[in-house]
Design a protein around this motif. Structure first.
Motif, short mmCIF file in Angstrom:
data_model
loop_
_atom_site.label_atom_id
_atom_site.label_comp_id
_atom_site.label_asym_id
_atom_site.label_seq_id
_atom_site.Cartn_x
_atom_site.Cartn_y
_atom_site.Cartn_z
N LEU A 178 0.84 -1.19 0.00
CA LEU A 178 0.00 0.00 0.00
C LEU A 178 0.88 1.25 0.00
O LEU A 178 2.07 1.17 0.30
CB LEU A 178 -0.92 -0.01 1.23
CG LEU A 178 -1.85 -1.23 1.35
CD1 LEU A 178 -2.62 -1.17 2.67
CD2 LEU A 178 -2.80 -1.30 0.16
N PRO A 179 0.32 2.41 -0.31
CA PRO A 179 1.14 3.64 -0.35
C PRO A 179 1.44 4.18 1.06
O PRO A 179 0.99 5.26 1.45
CB PRO A 179 0.24 4.61 -1.15
CG PRO A 179 -1.15 4.13 -0.89
CD PRO A 179 -1.05 2.64 -0.80
N ILE A 180 2.22 3.40 1.84
CA ILE A 180 2.56 3.84 3.20
C ILE A 180 3.83 4.69 3.18
O ILE A 180 4.73 4.48 2.37
CB ILE A 180 2.75 2.63 4.16
CG1 ILE A 180 3.83 1.69 3.64
CG2 ILE A 180 1.44 1.91 4.37
CD1 ILE A 180 4.13 0.55 4.60
N THR A 181 3.88 5.65 4.10
CA THR A 181 5.02 6.54 4.25
C THR A 181 5.30 6.71 5.73
O THR A 181 4.52 6.25 6.59
CB THR A 181 4.74 7.92 3.63
OG1 THR A 181 3.65 8.53 4.34
CG2 THR A 181 4.39 7.80 2.15
N THR A 182 6.38 7.40 6.05
CA THR A 182 6.69 7.70 7.45
C THR A 182 5.54 8.48 8.09
O THR A 182 5.14 8.20 9.23
CB THR A 182 8.00 8.51 7.54
OG1 THR A 182 9.07 7.73 7.01
CG2 THR A 182 8.30 8.87 8.99
N CYS A 191 1.49 9.22 16.76
CA CYS A 191 2.74 9.73 17.34
C CYS A 191 3.41 10.68 16.36
O CYS A 191 2.98 10.81 15.21
CB CYS A 191 3.69 8.58 17.70
SG CYS A 191 4.27 7.65 16.27
N ASN A 192 4.46 11.34 16.80
CA ASN A 192 5.22 12.25 15.97
C ASN A 192 6.10 11.46 14.99
O ASN A 192 6.73 10.48 15.36
CB ASN A 192 6.08 13.14 16.87
CG ASN A 192 6.95 14.09 16.07
OD1 ASN A 192 8.06 13.75 15.70
ND2 ASN A 192 6.43 15.28 15.82
N ALA A 193 6.12 11.90 13.73
CA ALA A 193 6.86 11.17 12.69
C ALA A 193 8.36 11.14 12.97
O ALA A 193 9.00 10.10 12.78
CB ALA A 193 6.60 11.81 11.32
N ASP A 194 8.93 12.25 13.43
CA ASP A 194 10.36 12.28 13.73
C ASP A 194 10.70 11.32 14.88
O ASP A 194 11.71 10.61 14.84
CB ASP A 194 10.80 13.69 14.09
CG ASP A 194 10.80 14.62 12.88
OD1 ASP A 194 10.88 14.10 11.76
OD2 ASP A 194 10.72 15.84 13.07
N TYR A 195 9.85 11.31 15.90
CA TYR A 195 10.08 10.41 17.04
C TYR A 195 10.00 8.95 16.61
O TYR A 195 10.84 8.13 16.97
CB TYR A 195 9.06 10.70 18.14
CG TYR A 195 9.15 9.72 19.30
CD1 TYR A 195 10.23 9.77 20.19
CD2 TYR A 195 8.18 8.75 19.49
CE1 TYR A 195 10.32 8.87 21.25
CE2 TYR A 195 8.26 7.85 20.53
CZ TYR A 195 9.33 7.92 21.41
OH TYR A 195 9.43 7.02 22.45
N LEU A 196 8.99 8.62 15.80
CA LEU A 196 8.84 7.25 15.32
C LEU A 196 10.05 6.83 14.50
O LEU A 196 10.55 5.71 14.64
CB LEU A 196 7.57 7.13 14.47
CG LEU A 196 7.28 5.74 13.88
CD1 LEU A 196 7.11 4.71 14.98
CD2 LEU A 196 6.04 5.79 12.98
N GLY A 197 10.53 7.73 13.65
CA GLY A 197 11.71 7.42 12.84
C GLY A 197 12.93 7.15 13.69
O GLY A 197 13.71 6.25 13.40
#
Length: 272
Positions: A178-182, A191-197
């Motif tokens: 599927l078209p998943i992204t960060t 949650c926050n994308a930067d934190y998850l990364g």
């Protein structure tokens, strides 16, 4: 021209890729060399003397020389593993002026299975060369170094964000097409994308984008074996909308073009 004299503590014999057809079993034998095995798919059951090892996908096993090895039961139909025979040159290791300790466990789960798979594929490709070179020993040492690196611990409660990273990993493994992204992962996990990364990289040593690409390429390798599918269709089913971008990512992760992978799959070092 720079000419270097390099003394390796290991000497490669040969290696290969085993793909099961659901028949036969690992033969009983006593090795005179070391053998490292890495399971990409399925489960391998093998005994060393009286000890039974059950090696699953993403795990490695080091078989020791001078010990009797025999398979337990017939090969499962979905089994796929890499193997590599090598000698340990004790005299070279002892004479080296700069020694680095590498503690390789006999049986373990590796921290980055896809990277280990890519190293084995590179080894098999180099093995095809008529003229032997030091690349085989270099790749073997990289494989051993990856096996020696500690793997991620799913139940490590002391690491903040561990559960979050594993949830993201599960989504990637099941929804890679599927078209998943960060950003979409972070939104789904609230949650926050930067934190998850950051937490994902700390646990799996990959960025979220790298993990998505690796999962998509892993599926592409399976689909490419089916000659009825076009390259565009393979790319689409794996989550790539752009075939050129699919080729670029596939080559980056495997060292081969999709067409080159199809040829590699049928080479003589694939033993069934």
């Amino acid at each position: 021209m720079l000419e270097l004299s390099i003394a390796f503590p290991v000497r490669v014999q040969n290696g290969g890729l085993f793909i099961s057809r659901g028949i036969g079993s690992h033969p009983a034998r006593t090795l005179t060399s070391w053998e490292v095995i890495f399971v990409e798919r399925g489960e391998l059951q093998i005994r060393e003397d009286d000890h039974l090892f059950i090696v699953q996908a993403g795990e490695s096993l080091l078989l020791r020389p001078g010990h009797r090895h025999v398979g337990e039961g017939a090969f499962p139909a979905d089994l796929k593993f890499y193997w590599l025979h090598f000698d340990w040159l004790q005299s070279v290791a002892e004479e080296g002026g700069h020694a680095a300790l590498l503690s390789v466990p006999q049986y373990t789960r590796v921290s980055d299975p896809q990277y280990v798979i890519s190293l084995f594929r590179q080894f098999l490709s180099e093995q095809e060369n008529i003229r032997r070179n030091v690349a085989l020993e270099c790749i073997l040492l990289l494989i051993l170094q990856q096996i020696a690196a500690p793997g991620p611990q799913e139940n490590d409660n002391d690491s903040p964000g561990m559960a979050l990273a594993w949830k993201a990993n599960q989504i990637i493994r099941t929804q890679f097409h599927l078209p998943i992204t960060t950003s979409s992962l972070a939104k789904e996990l609230h949650c926050n994308a930067d934190y998850l990364g950051r937490v994902y990289r700390r646990v799996f040593r990959l960025t979220l984008t790298e993990a998505i690409h690796r999962q998509r390429v892993l599926m592409a390798e399976k689909l490419l074996i089916n000659n009825s599918l076009s390259l565009t269709e393979v790319a689409r089913q794996c989550g790539f909308n752009d075939t050129s971008y699919f080729r670029q990512i596939f080559r980056k992760l495997t060292g081969l073009t999709p067409t080159g992978w199809k040829r590699l799959y049928c080479r003589e070092h694939v033993n069934s």
